[in-house]
Scaffold this active site. Sequence first.
Site, short mmCIF file in Angstrom:
data_model
loop_
_atom_site.label_atom_id
_atom_site.label_comp_id
_atom_site.label_asym_id
_atom_site.label_seq_id
_atom_site.Cartn_x
_atom_site.Cartn_y
_atom_site.Cartn_z
CE LYS A 115 -4.51 -1.48 1.44
NZ LYS A 115 -5.63 -1.37 2.36
CE LYS A 197 -5.32 -8.79 -2.40
NZ LYS A 197 -5.75 -8.51 -1.08
CE LYS A 200 -12.01 -4.70 -0.87
NZ LYS A 200 -12.56 -4.46 0.44
P1 TYM Z 1 -10.46 -6.82 2.81
O1 TYM Z 1 -11.58 -5.86 2.98
O2 TYM Z 1 -9.36 -6.49 1.88
O3 TYM Z 1 -11.04 -8.22 2.36
C1 TYM Z 1 -12.14 -8.83 3.01
C2 TYM Z 1 -11.96 -10.34 3.02
O4 TYM Z 1 -11.87 -10.85 1.69
C3 TYM Z 1 -10.71 -11.67 1.57
N1 TYM Z 1 -10.19 -11.54 0.20
C4 TYM Z 1 -9.96 -12.56 -0.62
N2 TYM Z 1 -10.13 -13.89 -0.47
C5 TYM Z 1 -9.83 -14.67 -1.53
N3 TYM Z 1 -9.35 -14.20 -2.70
C6 TYM Z 1 -9.17 -12.89 -2.90
N4 TYM Z 1 -8.72 -12.44 -4.08
C7 TYM Z 1 -9.48 -12.00 -1.82
N5 TYM Z 1 -9.41 -10.64 -1.68
C8 TYM Z 1 -9.85 -10.38 -0.43
C9 TYM Z 1 -9.75 -11.13 2.61
O5 TYM Z 1 -8.79 -12.08 2.97
C10 TYM Z 1 -10.67 -10.78 3.75
O6 TYM Z 1 -10.94 -11.91 4.54
N6 TYM Z 1 -7.74 -6.06 6.90
C11 TYM Z 1 -8.92 -6.72 6.40
C12 TYM Z 1 -10.20 -6.31 7.09
C13 TYM Z 1 -10.17 -6.49 8.57
C14 TYM Z 1 -10.30 -7.73 9.27
C15 TYM Z 1 -10.25 -7.35 10.66
C16 TYM Z 1 -10.46 -9.04 8.87
C17 TYM Z 1 -10.04 -5.51 9.49
N7 TYM Z 1 -10.09 -6.03 10.76
C18 TYM Z 1 -10.34 -8.34 11.63
C19 TYM Z 1 -10.56 -10.02 9.86
C20 TYM Z 1 -10.49 -9.67 11.23
C21 TYM Z 1 -9.08 -6.35 4.93
O7 TYM Z 1 -8.61 -5.35 4.48
O8 TYM Z 1 -9.87 -7.21 4.24
#
Ligand code: TYM
Length: 334
Positions: A115, A197, A200
């Site tokens: 990032k 991967k 978004k």
């Molecule tokens: P975020 O918002 O980027 O993604 C949300 C969830 O989607 C999963 N994910 C994927 N899984 C499979 N293939 C992909 N291409 C893919 N892209 C995203 C992510 O692994 C995630 O589970 N930091 C975290 C949000 C967060 C969080 C937490 C998660 C904040 N606090 C506490 C768990 C527990 C994030 O940015 O996820």
Amino acid sequence: MIDGKKVLFSGMQATGNLTLGNYLGALKNWVTLSEEYECFYSVVDMHSITVRQDPAVLRKRARNLLTLYIAAGIDPKKNCLYYQSHVSGHAELAWILNCFTYMGELNRMTQFKDKSAKHADNINAGLFTYPVLMAADILLYQADVVPVGIDQMQHLELTRNIAERFNNIYGDVFTVPEAYIGKVGAKIMSLQDPSKKMSKSDENPNGSIYLMDDPDTIMRKCKRAVTDSEGCIAYREEQPGIRNLIDIYSACTGKTPQETVAEFDGKGYGEFKPAVAEAVISVLKPLQDEFARLSKDKAYIDGIIKENAEKASYVSTKTLRKVQRKVGFPDRVR
Ligand code: TYM
């Protein structure tokens, strides 16, 4: 444990358009696990402002995301769906945990490196301490299990280290959480570059299937997916594009990759790609319809937001008070 059930925490950022990766890697598993665990599913809006956001857009997306959790099949009466920013304990615990996290640990986080490269003009302290806020999210609810995609594993490891470090000093304060990674779909790759991967924030919209894409768009993106010249449907590293499509098809249909390979034995990509698209459409269409229906019911969603924020505040305050006591903050006078 809450009411005899183990606790689950997970969250998603309301930034950008959600992709099929978010659904298959996380949301889909959240639904399955929501019956078995006492679940807290947060819209982590505080995490989102580590990169610049348009306030009106963020507010709208946060609401859409919460609605989407319900549309996906999570019962908001039995599970706690709420905005992170409505529960002040997240920020309060994050501050304390900041004092138990080393700069070196945060420097190693690959998401921070990625990032900061992407937003070189705004490498703020929040971006750096982001994983500590994430640890606070999880530890605040004494979560036993955290369902995430593979990309969040490093953050989860750090959370476990912080919890163990704190427990070693002050006794058993935090539950040390385990990650839950789904059998298929934990790492969905870009359709245009299967070494990256699905994300978004991908600049190429053809690389990602968005949860709100219509059937024609999904079909077109699947047909255009980058594959190879092998011509056979095999689940192996040398064919990353096909492997990814097998993962997508399997996760959408509930089959194992081996079953998918057997089903398409002897068939070509011309047959497989539209079948993948159909499988995705059959998962996303009901989700989109339910989302559209729920979005119109403002009073219902407002009620959920209010009730669940209260519940999350109540549960999290218990942990927070305990932690504040342990580190030596004076007791409140009643
Ligand atoms: P975020 O918002 O980027 O993604 C949300 C969830 O989607 C999963 N994910 C994927 N899984 C499979 N293939 C992909 N291409 C893919 N892209 C995203 C992510 O692994 C995630 O589970 N930091 C975290 C949000 C967060 C969080 C937490 C998660 C904040 N606090 C506490 C768990 C527990 C994030 O940015 O996820």
